[in-house]
Design a protein around this motif. Structure first.
Motif, PDB file in Angstrom:
ATOM      1  N   VAL A 123      -4.539   6.105  -1.264  1.00  0.00           N
ATOM      2  CA  VAL A 123      -3.735   4.694  -1.167  1.00  0.00           C
ATOM      3  C   VAL A 123      -3.893   4.235  -2.297  1.00  0.00           C
ATOM      4  CG1 VAL A 123      -3.706   2.630  -0.124  1.00  0.00           C
ATOM      5  CG2 VAL A 123      -4.498   4.255   1.417  1.00  0.00           C
TER       6      VAL A 123
ATOM      7  N   ALA B  93       0.727  -1.166   0.206  1.00  0.00           N
ATOM      8  CA  ALA B  93       0.112   0.076  -0.004  1.00  0.00           C
ATOM      9  C   ALA B  93       0.754   1.083  -0.082  1.00  0.00           C
ATOM     10  CB  ALA B  93      -0.963   0.063   1.245  1.00  0.00           C
TER      11      ALA B  93
ATOM     12  N   LEU C 110      -5.761  -1.993   5.184  1.00  0.00           N
ATOM     13  CA  LEU C 110      -4.452  -2.059   5.147  1.00  0.00           C
ATOM     14  C   LEU C 110      -3.941  -3.086   5.865  1.00  0.00           C
ATOM     15  CD1 LEU C 110      -3.473   1.639   5.952  1.00  0.00           C
ATOM     16  CD2 LEU C 110      -3.557   0.440   3.625  1.00  0.00           C
TER      17      LEU C 110
ATOM     18  N   LEU D 146       4.049  -1.441   3.541  1.00  0.00           N
ATOM     19  CA  LEU D 146       3.567  -0.039   3.354  1.00  0.00           C
ATOM     20  C   LEU D 146       4.841   0.604   2.591  1.00  0.00           C
ATOM     21  CD1 LEU D 146       2.362   0.970   6.899  1.00  0.00           C
ATOM     22  CD2 LEU D 146       0.891   0.294   4.738  1.00  0.00           C
TER      23      LEU D 146
ATOM     24  N   PHE E  18       1.084   5.022   0.179  1.00  0.00           N
ATOM     25  CA  PHE E  18       0.005   6.177   0.687  1.00  0.00           C
ATOM     26  C   PHE E  18       0.846   7.497   0.838  1.00  0.00           C
ATOM     27  CE2 PHE E  18       1.673   4.850   4.707  1.00  0.00           C
ATOM     28  CZ  PHE E  18       1.771   5.797   5.640  1.00  0.00           C
TER      29      PHE E  18
END
Length: 259
Positions: A32, A11, A86, A91, A13
């Motif tokens: 995102v 993800a 999430l 990330l 973001f």
């Protein structure tokens, strides 16, 4: 194009906010971009009502005003859904370890939603950029002058190299101003919301607030009434004179005026 190898969703973001202090500031927009191992992608963006005024300095950066988010949900309204989205992801983002992750973590905690950043891989593209292209004088000398810097960290060698780098920047970027005032303005990274030179105090709308330590986000007015010991501590500690002056004035009920 290089292939990005994924074992679970990544993800990417980005956050826009009211400021940069997690204890005080709030998210006004979050985007995102979900990358999945099968090659599929999904992009989502949501604007949020921060529940506090958006300072003009923040609006100048991202263009989002109080009116733009007046009818939007607050973070607490979407926190559970976002945490679920999430849940099984690594990330990524640009400077997320320094800004986005601390602010997102603070928002989840304020919303009472349990979201752990542990056991996740984090790709910070800004950190990769800094390692690939170091911002040291030696690196700048090699980039702009095409030479290795001999005697780096010697004062004379460093000042000579700095001049060569500056001239190299002017030569490579003719769009740069050539006068001292113009170059000073171009390189000015001053925070428009800062009240003092070291940014110990900042503007939040028309109110002066503390921008460091456990009292970050509290207004000077509130601290002068309920915690004057904090201001006296600033005065007797090793802070710059302009910071001490602001604290001293606050003790007698005199506060900075936003011009």
């Amino acid at each position: 194009m290089a292939k990005l190898e994924l074992t679970r969703p990544l993800a990417l973001f980005d956050i826009e906010s009211t400021g940069i202090v997690p204890q005080r500031d709030r998210i006004v927009e979050i985007a995102v971009l979900m990358l999945r191992p099968d090659g599929s992608t999904q992009s989502n963006v949501r604007r949020l009502n921060p529940g506090i005024p958006i300072p003009p300095g923040a609006t100048a950066i991202h263009g989002i005003t109080d009116a733009d988010v007046a009818d939007c949900p607050q973070f607490a309204d979407i926190a559970d859904k976002l945490a679920g989205y999430l849940a099984d992801c690594d990330l990524g983002g640009y400077n997320i370890t320094g800004f986005d992750i601390p602010l997102l973590d603070a928002e989840f905690k304020r919303a009472g939603v349990d979201f752990s950043f542990e056991n996740r891989k984090v790709i910070d593209v800004y950190n990769i950029f800094c390692k690939l292209y170091p911002r040291t004088l030696s690196a700048a000398y090699k980039f702009f002058c095409g030479k290795e810097l001999e005697g780096a960290h010697g004062a004379c060698a460093d000042t000579d190299a700095t001049l060569e780098v500056l001239l190299g920047q002017l030569d490579r970027h003719p769009e740069l101003p050539a006068d001292v005032a113009g170059l000073a303005d171009f390189g000015d990274m001053t925070d428009p919301d800062a009240i003092d030179r070291t940014r110990r105090f900042k503007w939040n709308g028309d109110e002066a607030i503390v921008n460091f330590g456990k009292n970050a986000g509290r207004t000077l007015r509130e601290i002068s009434e309920n915690d004057p010991g904090f201001l006296r501590w600033i005065i007797r500690s090793d802070f710059p004179d302009d910071v001490k002056e602001i604290a001293g004035n606050a003790l007698i009920g005199k506060f900075p005026e936003h011009k």
